[in-house]
Design a protein around this motif. Sequence first.
Motif, PDB file in Angstrom:
ATOM      1  N   VAL A 159       0.793  -1.236   0.000  1.00  0.00           N
ATOM      2  CA  VAL A 159       0.000   0.000   0.000  1.00  0.00           C
ATOM      3  C   VAL A 159       0.823   1.283   0.000  1.00  0.00           C
ATOM      4  O   VAL A 159       0.284   2.376  -0.133  1.00  0.00           O
ATOM      5  CB  VAL A 159      -0.976   0.023   1.202  1.00  0.00           C
ATOM      6  CG1 VAL A 159      -1.967  -1.124   1.099  1.00  0.00           C
ATOM      7  CG2 VAL A 159      -0.225  -0.033   2.530  1.00  0.00           C
ATOM      8  N   GLY A 160       2.145   1.134   0.158  1.00  0.00           N
ATOM      9  CA  GLY A 160       2.977   2.341   0.127  1.00  0.00           C
ATOM     10  C   GLY A 160       2.828   3.191   1.364  1.00  0.00           C
ATOM     11  O   GLY A 160       2.387   2.728   2.435  1.00  0.00           O
ATOM     12  N   THR A 308       2.811   1.935  -6.203  1.00  0.00           N
ATOM     13  CA  THR A 308       4.154   2.518  -6.310  1.00  0.00           C
ATOM     14  C   THR A 308       5.108   1.544  -5.629  1.00  0.00           C
ATOM     15  O   THR A 308       5.619   1.798  -4.554  1.00  0.00           O
ATOM     16  CB  THR A 308       4.195   3.879  -5.592  1.00  0.00           C
ATOM     17  OG1 THR A 308       3.734   3.697  -4.248  1.00  0.00           O
ATOM     18  CG2 THR A 308       3.305   4.911  -6.277  1.00  0.00           C
ATOM     19  N   PHE A 309       5.312   0.417  -6.290  1.00  0.00           N
ATOM     20  CA  PHE A 309       5.900  -0.740  -5.612  1.00  0.00           C
ATOM     21  C   PHE A 309       7.421  -0.689  -5.483  1.00  0.00           C
ATOM     22  O   PHE A 309       8.111  -0.248  -6.387  1.00  0.00           O
ATOM     23  CB  PHE A 309       5.487  -2.010  -6.344  1.00  0.00           C
ATOM     24  CG  PHE A 309       4.005  -2.106  -6.550  1.00  0.00           C
ATOM     25  CD1 PHE A 309       3.158  -2.205  -5.456  1.00  0.00           C
ATOM     26  CD2 PHE A 309       3.451  -2.029  -7.818  1.00  0.00           C
ATOM     27  CE1 PHE A 309       1.766  -2.261  -5.626  1.00  0.00           C
ATOM     28  CE2 PHE A 309       2.071  -2.089  -8.005  1.00  0.00           C
ATOM     29  CZ  PHE A 309       1.231  -2.200  -6.908  1.00  0.00           C
ATOM     30  N   TYR A 551       5.167  11.481  -2.004  1.00  0.00           N
ATOM     31  CA  TYR A 551       5.530  10.443  -1.026  1.00  0.00           C
ATOM     32  C   TYR A 551       6.255   9.241  -1.634  1.00  0.00           C
ATOM     33  O   TYR A 551       7.288   8.816  -1.121  1.00  0.00           O
ATOM     34  CB  TYR A 551       4.301  10.021  -0.208  1.00  0.00           C
ATOM     35  CG  TYR A 551       3.723  11.180   0.575  1.00  0.00           C
ATOM     36  CD1 TYR A 551       4.412  11.702   1.669  1.00  0.00           C
ATOM     37  CD2 TYR A 551       2.532  11.772   0.191  1.00  0.00           C
ATOM     38  CE1 TYR A 551       3.910  12.795   2.369  1.00  0.00           C
ATOM     39  CE2 TYR A 551       2.026  12.867   0.887  1.00  0.00           C
ATOM     40  CZ  TYR A 551       2.718  13.374   1.975  1.00  0.00           C
ATOM     41  OH  TYR A 551       2.230  14.446   2.652  1.00  0.00           O
ATOM     42  N   PRO A 552       5.756   8.689  -2.722  1.00  0.00           N
ATOM     43  CA  PRO A 552       6.492   7.542  -3.286  1.00  0.00           C
ATOM     44  C   PRO A 552       7.922   7.929  -3.675  1.00  0.00           C
ATOM     45  O   PRO A 552       8.851   7.151  -3.527  1.00  0.00           O
ATOM     46  CB  PRO A 552       5.662   7.171  -4.518  1.00  0.00           C
ATOM     47  CG  PRO A 552       4.320   7.777  -4.299  1.00  0.00           C
ATOM     48  CD  PRO A 552       4.536   8.997  -3.480  1.00  0.00           C
ATOM     49  N   GLN A 553       8.066   9.179  -4.154  1.00  0.00           N
ATOM     50  CA  GLN A 553       9.400   9.635  -4.559  1.00  0.00           C
ATOM     51  C   GLN A 553      10.310   9.817  -3.357  1.00  0.00           C
ATOM     52  O   GLN A 553      11.513   9.559  -3.432  1.00  0.00           O
ATOM     53  CB  GLN A 553       9.271  10.939  -5.356  1.00  0.00           C
ATOM     54  CG  GLN A 553      10.570  11.351  -6.044  1.00  0.00           C
ATOM     55  CD  GLN A 553      11.051  10.298  -7.005  1.00  0.00           C
ATOM     56  OE1 GLN A 553      10.338   9.847  -7.881  1.00  0.00           O
ATOM     57  NE2 GLN A 553      12.283   9.852  -6.822  1.00  0.00           N
ATOM     58  N   ILE A 554       9.752  10.222  -2.227  1.00  0.00           N
ATOM     59  CA  ILE A 554      10.550  10.343  -0.995  1.00  0.00           C
ATOM     60  C   ILE A 554      11.090   8.956  -0.598  1.00  0.00           C
ATOM     61  O   ILE A 554      12.232   8.813  -0.186  1.00  0.00           O
ATOM     62  CB  ILE A 554       9.691  10.958   0.140  1.00  0.00           C
ATOM     63  CG1 ILE A 554       9.398  12.434  -0.183  1.00  0.00           C
ATOM     64  CG2 ILE A 554      10.371  10.816   1.503  1.00  0.00           C
ATOM     65  CD1 ILE A 554       8.371  13.087   0.747  1.00  0.00           C
ATOM     66  N   ARG A 555      10.257   7.944  -0.776  1.00  0.00           N
ATOM     67  CA  ARG A 555      10.683   6.575  -0.417  1.00  0.00           C
ATOM     68  C   ARG A 555      11.748   6.051  -1.366  1.00  0.00           C
ATOM     69  O   ARG A 555      12.551   5.187  -0.990  1.00  0.00           O
ATOM     70  CB  ARG A 555       9.484   5.627  -0.450  1.00  0.00           C
ATOM     71  CG  ARG A 555       8.380   5.997   0.528  1.00  0.00           C
ATOM     72  CD  ARG A 555       7.140   5.163   0.278  1.00  0.00           C
ATOM     73  NE  ARG A 555       7.327   3.774   0.653  1.00  0.00           N
ATOM     74  CZ  ARG A 555       6.756   2.740   0.024  1.00  0.00           C
ATOM     75  NH1 ARG A 555       5.975   2.955  -1.029  1.00  0.00           N
ATOM     76  NH2 ARG A 555       6.971   1.509   0.428  1.00  0.00           N
ATOM     77  N   ASP A 581       8.705  -2.010   3.145  1.00  0.00           N
ATOM     78  CA  ASP A 581       7.241  -2.021   3.199  1.00  0.00           C
ATOM     79  C   ASP A 581       6.774  -0.878   4.100  1.00  0.00           C
ATOM     80  O   ASP A 581       7.107  -0.831   5.275  1.00  0.00           O
ATOM     81  CB  ASP A 581       6.746  -3.378   3.717  1.00  0.00           C
ATOM     82  CG  ASP A 581       5.217  -3.440   3.772  1.00  0.00           C
ATOM     83  OD1 ASP A 581       4.572  -2.949   2.813  1.00  0.00           O
ATOM     84  OD2 ASP A 581       4.676  -3.948   4.772  1.00  0.00           O
ATOM     85  N   ARG A 582       6.035   0.042   3.520  1.00  0.00           N
ATOM     86  CA  ARG A 582       5.512   1.224   4.218  1.00  0.00           C
ATOM     87  C   ARG A 582       6.639   2.148   4.711  1.00  0.00           C
ATOM     88  O   ARG A 582       6.469   2.898   5.684  1.00  0.00           O
ATOM     89  CB  ARG A 582       4.589   0.819   5.371  1.00  0.00           C
ATOM     90  CG  ARG A 582       3.506  -0.182   4.946  1.00  0.00           C
ATOM     91  CD  ARG A 582       2.167   0.131   5.525  1.00  0.00           C
ATOM     92  NE  ARG A 582       1.650   1.385   4.972  1.00  0.00           N
ATOM     93  CZ  ARG A 582       0.567   2.015   5.417  1.00  0.00           C
ATOM     94  NH1 ARG A 582      -0.117   1.516   6.427  1.00  0.00           N
ATOM     95  NH2 ARG A 582       0.157   3.141   4.877  1.00  0.00           N
ATOM     96  N   SER A 583       7.769   2.080   4.056  1.00  0.00           N
ATOM     97  CA  SER A 583       8.910   2.930   4.435  1.00  0.00           C
ATOM     98  C   SER A 583       8.554   4.398   4.238  1.00  0.00           C
ATOM     99  O   SER A 583       7.653   4.740   3.465  1.00  0.00           O
ATOM    100  CB  SER A 583      10.120   2.583   3.588  1.00  0.00           C
ATOM    101  OG  SER A 583       9.860   2.887   2.226  1.00  0.00           O
TER     102      SER A 583
END
Lengths: 647, 647
Positions: A159-160, A308-309, A551-555, A581-583
């Motif tokens: 789920v990101g 956004t895996f 957010y996905p880009q931050i991860r 996972d959920r980082s």
Amino acid sequence: MDILIKILVITLQFLFTKSQHHPLDPLNPNEISQIHQIITTSHLASLPNLTFHFVDLEEPDKKQVLHWLSSNNQNHSTFPYRQAKVVIRGGGETREIILDLTNGSIKSEHVYTGDGYPPLTLTELLRAARLPFKSLQFKDLVSRRGLNSSEITCFPFTVGWFGESITRRAVKLSCFYRERTTNVFSMPIEGLTILVDIESMQITKIITSGRGTPPLPEAEGTDFQSSGRTNPSPHCEINRSFTMNGHNINWKNWRFHVGFNARAGMIISTASVFDSGRNEWRRVLYRGHVSETFVPYMDPSSEWYYKTFLDVGEFGFGRSAVTLVGLTDCPGNAAYMDGYMAGGDGMPQKVPRAICIFEQYTGDIAWRHTEVGIPGKVVTSGEQEVCLVVRMVATVGNYDYILDWVFKQSGSIKVRVGLTGVLEMKPTTETKANQIKEQIYGPLIAKNRIGINHDHFITYYLDLDIDGEHNSFVKANLKVKKAKGSPRKSYWTVVKESAKTEDDARLRLGTNKVLDLLLVNPNRKTNLGNDVGYQLMTGQPAVSLMMDDDYPQIRASYTKYQVWVTAYNKSERWAAGFYADRSTGKDGLAIWSKRNRSIVNKDIVLWYTVGFHHSPCQEDFPVMGTLTNGFELRPVNFFERNPLLKN
Amino acid sequence: MDILIKILVITLQFLFTKSQHHPLDPLNPNEISQIHQIITTSHLASLPNLTFHFVDLEEPDKKQVLHWLSSNNQNHSTFPYRQAKVVIRGGGETREIILDLTNGSIKSEHVYTGDGYPPLTLTELLRAARLPFKSLQFKDLVSRRGLNSSEITCFPFTVGWFGESITRRAVKLSCFYRERTTNVFSMPIEGLTILVDIESMQITKIITSGRGTPPLPEAEGTDFQSSGRTNPSPHCEINRSFTMNGHNINWKNWRFHVGFNARAGMIISTASVFDSGRNEWRRVLYRGHVSETFVPYMDPSSEWYYKTFLDVGEFGFGRSAVTLVGLTDCPGNAAYMDGYMAGGDGMPQKVPRAICIFEQYTGDIAWRHTEVGIPGKVVTSGEQEVCLVVRMVATVGNYDYILDWVFKQSGSIKVRVGLTGVLEMKPTTETKANQIKEQIYGPLIAKNRIGINHDHFITYYLDLDIDGEHNSFVKANLKVKKAKGSPRKSYWTVVKESAKTEDDARLRLGTNKVLDLLLVNPNRKTNLGNDVGYQLMTGQPAVSLMMDDDYPQIRASYTKYQVWVTAYNKSERWAAGFYADRSTGKDGLAIWSKRNRSIVNKDIVLWYTVGFHHSPCQEDFPVMGTLTNGFELRPVNFFERNPLLKN
């Protein structure tokens, strides 16, 4: 009882496999069983819901490994202690444990309290996927849509993270209809998302969209069958010219070690190339593997935004490794290697034929020349190209990643990623491309189906040790100069610049002025005085285009640059951080690099991201033809002369 | 008498070769002989020093060709008239002649008075190369250097243009010493350039450098022999699955025509792919070939500045085609095609085995998927990649160009250029890399040898006719958008832009924002309504870096951009202009494009330049390992679905 017999069989199989030891050998089934036993007979056994999320070799220090390898692999007293790193969850906590396998004890143990979670176990994913079929609400919903729930498959998606201050372990299920097709992913049931809490293993919420939800597309034309046009490859008499001792491969002028774990999949270690001029084996790559993948879909709508895996950290490429099929995945002359890992229960699991190794007769020309300058003669010399390919395939849901390491007699190592499998698609009521409005986030690629735009970023960890640990990273740039006193007005020359710190080595490629990126050993020169080195030859460049503060880009902030170089640190292996996972982006390549360590004449690690921007087309349906990208590590002034020739 | 027998043999060979006609068949030896006869029995025979510089098919109009092809190749009355274009020189003038081969007459004739000259003939080059050995001054010079003139080979190099207002046909000879080596180019005699006037076939000047000229490097270690490490390719039973009728090739879902001429070498024409969904052959490529190469060396010193070659226009890739050697150049399952052209005397010449055609079993995976979503089953489907390769090798002096056209069952055409052979080197007295000063224009790559920095730009003429002549060129760009009302902040989308005129289509690649370059047929849609098209997938980008006003760059100004699209014009084929020898930049791609013609829904031609910046290294000595680059033409919404699958 079944499980005990399975363990016994695997154990016996392993014991009877003649294998040469290497300090980086992956954990074998005996060792995995031993780990399971140590933990389940310790105080940890009492933890509620004890699950095994990561069980891997705790790597010995590089020095120990190299020392043992250089001592002719004979001195058992210097063989590094076998240790394991294990991450378990129990009682709602994540615990990191180091085990000593020599004396069978727990060496250290602590609770991890940072952000993010370890990879989901296969057991968890399977259990989550079955939950809807016990839900009356779900059954009611699908039957109201006229669907037969026994023909539905639900797949769990991670789920990101989207800025939540507190996260729980969760997946979202998307469901597919498999009546009249084996191409499950081609039949998405839109407007139905099932949120599952993993810790309690319960459905939290079933999210449905209302009217206007596109119906299920037709199943017709979704099955994929080979055209049958391809002849089977020619029947050949093969004299295999490589040897495989345990995990050690020897082929022509190469020797290296092939490992496997649940997270990275295939790992290449201690690759050395024989230099017939110096009559010695010379070190090239200490360790190389896929570190992470980032696959963001470009649809911000409520049902899709979270896709956004970080496949390697969330699922694992080894966990997703398939059993390779002869004559489809690997040619007839391939040899195979099995992969072992621990299941969620801690017990050994086997992936038969997880890796294949074969000589590739490409039909290409390794080198040639026709010389007409000798009176009365036309002399043609040359040699055909033959490579050694080491291959695995990770199928992560709909996508199949073909991962090749190709060793060439020239001293080059080519790394290739092939993408195939089935697209993620979204049903649409539209039937013609010109009806599609821009906000549908992808083109119409089949009847009533949108192929959602997305990226793939596959990041490689490349601990090159060119002739030793101490290396530098050199950028060779092209500089245009004015010619003076010549009928010519201009020419280019090469200006080399050694990257001083990690900041200097973080590169976004694509300009025409960068000629070569080199890893050199400034302590070793050729007889002519050139720095000994290897060049990174990059492929089609692609970096992530999402906004930095998304957010996905931050991860996955490291995907803003294709190239990074870091100071070697055994614990820095996973580009998006270990707990992906959920980082929340607090660990990983971009964070480590903020220290901006010196990388001059140091043990350094090169990171390279193979990128694809994929806006699908009709040819990608119902299954995609393979799209390939990659890079090459090529000797540049490493040898005194062309190593393809006799000395 | 000898010549007459040779002609007879070639003629008989040809007559007994069963060949299916195609309007673009290259001139056969009979036709070449006929042309020779027509001209030598005409008023032109009286021209002093009559030489044949270009003898090629005068292409019928595209309409005629397509009409004949579509009429099932049976209607002899519509077979286009065979005509030839011939460029001769005599009496110091260049004459362009069109011949009608049906009635054996000269159709038109005029004197060319523009800048530049036609390709040098092999006879001229050989005569020029022998001149020094009749020169007392030369003999005296080399003997004073202690060299034995019978061990010297001199090679002619074209001289370029450096702003002279009046040019003469000329070459410069550089000489090499072949005592104790067969690697002639590894033994350059520096400080000795012989200027030859081609019209008078006399030495104009011998230019020597004085004291400080580096001596000849040592011959030791210059010979190249295979390491013998490579096994011969496995012995295979091959069922060849393509047919060759004359110049027509049929293989699986492809059919196309392979031609050959002295200038371009191999030419692919009328390539169509079978669409099993529509049950029809669909047109892809009307004509594709190498148009020009530009190879500037980056040394502006008096001895090297002029080395800025336009190999195709000055020498010819067909003229430089070698006889391919089985098991070195092409695998055991290859079929071969001979090439014919006219010599400087106008008589037919044969290059045996100029082209090879073979199926390539790559060991790669064309597509695959493992589906785990069906309860109780793991289904793996897929297919191995098999391609058809059409190959020739042009050896232009020291460099060998491997030119591949690769046809894939996916509908893709891959075009590859491999560079191998021997570097151009400059002797130096320095023996260690750190003694080399920057102005030496290249790195130390072998004992007492500098490998001079240089570029290769290989420009392809690609007359794509996607489902018909009228096509458009579309740039698909990536645009980052802000997401609204979503937990996500951003995503990218594709913005397509049709190039209106030639200016819009001139592109320098390398930015991350260009996703796809497409040739589409706006008049044909898929059933889903997508524009039918092919994508240009580019390789590593490189454009020329020389200053715009530098003379070699003026001649090859098109190399500042990788991509051009022009309106189709039968006469616009050669990117640096037809008269490339001593050209002044007044003809060619950049000039034609200045008209900035409309290219929307027109018959258009795509030009793509494969570029290499080459700063050599020690591994390039004494012979280079092959360095490969290229591009792919890939169907995008051309088919209704993946053509690798059964319908």
